[in-house]
Design an enzyme around this catalytic site. Structure first.
Site, short mmCIF file in Angstrom:
data_model
loop_
_atom_site.label_atom_id
_atom_site.label_comp_id
_atom_site.label_asym_id
_atom_site.label_seq_id
_atom_site.Cartn_x
_atom_site.Cartn_y
_atom_site.Cartn_z
N ASP A 70 0.85 -1.19 0.00
CA ASP A 70 0.00 0.00 0.00
C ASP A 70 0.90 1.26 0.00
O ASP A 70 2.10 1.16 0.31
CB ASP A 70 -0.89 -0.07 1.26
N HIS A 71 0.30 2.42 -0.30
CA HIS A 71 1.01 3.72 -0.33
C HIS A 71 2.51 3.66 -0.04
O HIS A 71 2.92 3.62 1.12
CB HIS A 71 0.43 4.65 0.74
ZN LIG Z 1 -5.03 4.78 1.00
#
Ligand SMILES: [Zn+2]
Length: 296
Positions: A82-83
């Site tokens: 994620d990110h």
């Molecule tokens: Zn997010």
């Protein structure tokens, strides 16, 4: 079953107008909850790790857990970072066995975001690893990424089309008014932007900030092209509340495994209800999977 990337998973979801749940795990037990829920519901699923979680446990440890959990499972599972703003960590995760990564260069000017995201696509594609990229600024706190309300801005549909044409991501995260963390009021979702972006880019859309949205908001976003829904905050709450709630109810008992079991049950219950709501239950579709194709 070997881990998959997100490509086939999300294109099938887009075509079928349902979404695959992407759940941020925290440890072995929460990862197991995701895999078990997916298997019981015959659903494709995405296990997500924040950059912070990867740094905490180490990429090899995490990848080992996920391989062990999914090896004997029939559920199609992707392992997604994620990110992430750090190209070295992205490279490390790709080498350790992640099948999908997100480059978040959304805080940078448009051309820099394009260039950095494109670099990640070029790094990932030869290894059959899929890439999610972001445009606009999603408000809230996601681990080490903090975006204040006054700094948030929605994605511009024309820019989104240009961005996707130049970057070629497998999944696209435009800021459309959702937020990371807990919503203080009713979220104002820019459905008109979502609709234009989905139609213009024809790339599966990731809905960030899923925790706390109503069933109706989820359904509408999915109908408009969101093929991946991120759930993180809900899992953090269930993780803490499940453990602490058990201890509070049995405060003379110091049996950690019972508290961990209660925590696991609470995390898994939330995930299962998300999978049903997103319409991905029963969508594992084992027949289409050809050994050696799209499988890593
Ligand atoms: Zn997010």
């Amino acid at each position: 079953m070997p881990l998959e990337n997100m490509r086939a998973m999300l294109s099938r979801a887009s075509a079928g107008r349902y979404a695959v749940g992407a759940f941020n795990i925290l440890d072995y037990s929460s990862a197991k909850a995701v895999v078990q829920a997916a298997e019981e519901l015959d659903a494709p699923v995405i296990i997500q790790t924040s950059a912070k979680t990867v740094t905490f446990w180490g990429s090899r440890t995490l990848a080992g857990w996920i391989r062990e959990l999914t090896g004997g499972s029939k559920a199609p599972v992707a392992l997604h970072l994620d990110h992430c703003k750090d190209l070295d960590l992205i490279r490390e995760c790709i080498d350790a066995g992640w099948t999908s990564v997100m480059i978040d260069a959304s805080a940078r000017p448009f051309e820099e975001n394009v260039a950095l995201s494109r670099r990640v696509v070029e790094m990932a594609r030869p290894k059959d690893v899929t890439v999610e990229a972001e445009l606009g600024a999603i408000v809230g706190v996601e681990d080490d990424i903090h975006v204040k309300e006054q700094d948030s801005h929605l994605a511009d549909p024309a820019q989104a089309v240009e961005f996707c044409a130049k970057v070629g991501p497998d999944c696209f995260a435009p800021a459309i008014g959702t937020a990371h963390g807990i919503y203080k009021g009713e979220p104002r979702i820019a459905y008109h932007i979502l609709e234009k972006v989905a139609a213009g880019t024809r790339v599966p859309i990731a809905l960030h900030g899923g925790t706390g949205l109503s069933d109706g908001v989820f359904r509408r976003c999915i109908a408009l092209g969101c093929a991946k829904v991120n759930i993180s905050t809900q899992i953090k709450y269930a993780f803490i509340d499940g453990f602490v709630g058990y201890h509070n109810a049995h405060n003379s008992q110091y049996d950690p495994l019972k508290a961990i079991q209660a925590q696991f049950d609470k995390v898994k219950k939330g995930i299962a209800s998300n999978i049903r709501l997103f319409g991905s239950a029963g969508k594992a579709d084992h027949e289409w999977r050809v050994p050696g194709e799209n499988n890593l």
